[in-house]
Design a protein around this motif. Structure first.
Motif, PDB file in Angstrom:
ATOM      1  N   ALA A 142       0.633  -1.045  -0.002  1.00 26.87           N
ATOM      2  CA  ALA A 142      -0.064   0.096   0.021  1.00 26.87           C
ATOM      3  C   ALA A 142       0.852   1.114   0.092  1.00 26.87           C
ATOM      4  N   ARG A 143       2.539   1.262   0.811  1.00 24.14           N
ATOM      5  CA  ARG A 143       2.625   2.676   0.315  1.00 24.14           C
ATOM      6  C   ARG A 143       3.073   2.549  -0.283  1.00 24.14           C
ATOM      7  N   GLN A 144       3.780   2.157  -1.054  1.00 24.75           N
ATOM      8  CA  GLN A 144       4.462   1.766  -2.681  1.00 24.75           C
ATOM      9  C   GLN A 144       3.641   2.281  -3.410  1.00 24.75           C
ATOM     10  N   GLN A 145       2.139   2.121  -3.562  1.00 26.70           N
ATOM     11  CA  GLN A 145       1.619   2.330  -4.578  1.00 26.70           C
ATOM     12  C   GLN A 145       1.237   3.693  -4.343  1.00 26.70           C
ATOM     13  N   LEU A 146       1.229   4.401  -3.056  1.00 26.54           N
ATOM     14  CA  LEU A 146       1.520   5.758  -2.747  1.00 26.54           C
ATOM     15  C   LEU A 146       2.211   6.679  -2.684  1.00 26.54           C
ATOM     16  N   LEU A 147       3.086   5.735  -2.738  1.00 23.83           N
ATOM     17  CA  LEU A 147       4.865   6.316  -3.415  1.00 23.83           C
ATOM     18  C   LEU A 147       4.647   7.091  -4.633  1.00 23.83           C
ATOM     19  N   GLN A 207       2.594   8.458  -6.283  1.00 23.26           N
ATOM     20  CA  GLN A 207       1.525   9.539  -6.312  1.00 23.26           C
ATOM     21  C   GLN A 207       2.403  10.886  -5.874  1.00 23.26           C
ATOM     22  N   GLU A 208       2.528  10.011  -4.400  1.00 21.61           N
ATOM     23  CA  GLU A 208       3.804  11.174  -3.622  1.00 21.61           C
ATOM     24  C   GLU A 208       5.150  11.894  -4.809  1.00 21.61           C
TER      25      GLU A 208
END
Length: 253
Positions: free
Chosen positions: A21-26, A28-29
């Protein structure tokens, strides 16, 4: 309230699922970071506004002109703090929002190392300002407005941040932010990103001829900067190794 929060909390997952989940959001970041860099590049191409009126401020050592506020540096960032009669908390306190901004400011030596001075201004007297700074533990230069400077540059009341640059004896206004734009201020990087010259590092997309040096190399402990000194050779080797390791681990070329 605590029980309601627990009822609506996100799902609890395994370490592997959390990392996914963190990698997916990363993704966008990182896109937002690149967009922020592109926006800063546009700021460096903004037209400049000539400052033609003389302005005078009261400072701890007496009267000071706008050129003197640069303290010999090429760029000047001016935060107009709301500290004057009528402010909630006066005369013991400045505006709560302005005080939060003041609390968040990084050590000014890092800005100074990029030929940039940061100051606060307001309409409180120097005696009021000195008392407030002592109480709150603030050390930034803080001057009293004596004329129309704040109104002329978009901050007749409340708060706002103006950036200026010198070219010889000429002074220009290069950028301005206020309202929620000010809430992001405080770090060395956030301030440099609103200046005409930016962070002055080689990776930035800047107009030809702008001063630039290698990232990381100019960094120093805040009590160890020496004007015009070359980067420390040992630190250059350490930062090169660290950057290479980071790029390898992150898969960047």
């Amino acid at each position: 309230m605590r029980d309601d929060m627990l009822k609506t909390r996100p799902p609890v997952v395994s370490p592997q699922q959390w990392e996914e989940a963190r990698q997916q959001l990363l993704v966008q970041e990182k896109a937002m970071t690149r967009a922020r860099d592109a926006l800063a590049a546009e700021r460096r191409r903004m037209p400049w506004q000539a400052v033609e009126k003389p302005y005078v401020f009261d400072g701890p050592e007496g009267k000071a002109s706008l050129p003197e506020l640069f303290a010999g540096r090429r760029q000047l960032i001016v935060y107009r703090a709301f500290f004057e009669p009528g402010v909630f908390g006066w005369p013991d306190q400045a505006c709560r929002g302005c005080s939060m901004v003041a609390d968040q400011i990084a050590h000014l030596s890092h800005l100074n190392a990029r030929d940039t001075t940061l100051i606060f201004i307001s309409r409180g007297t120097q005696a009021d300002i000195a008392r407030l700074k002592a109480r709150m533990g603030w050390t930034m230069p803080w001057y009293t407005v004596t004329d129309d400077f704040d109104a002329d540059f978009g901050v007749g009341e409340w708060h706002g941040t103006n950036a200026f640059i010198r070219d010889g004896d000429a002074i220009f206004r290069s950028y301005f932010i206020n309202s929620r734009g000010d809430e992001a201020m405080g770090s060395t990087w956030s301030y440099l990103d609103i200046t005409a010259l930016g962070r002055q590092e080689v990776w930035e997309e800047s107009p030809e001829g702008f001063p630039q040096s290698a990232p990381y190399k100019w960094w120093n402990w805040h009590d160890s900067y020496t004007p015009d000194a070359p980067p420390d050779k040992t630190w250059v080797a350490v930062s090169d190794a660290g950057e290479a390791t980071f790029r390898t681990e992150s898969g960047e070329s």
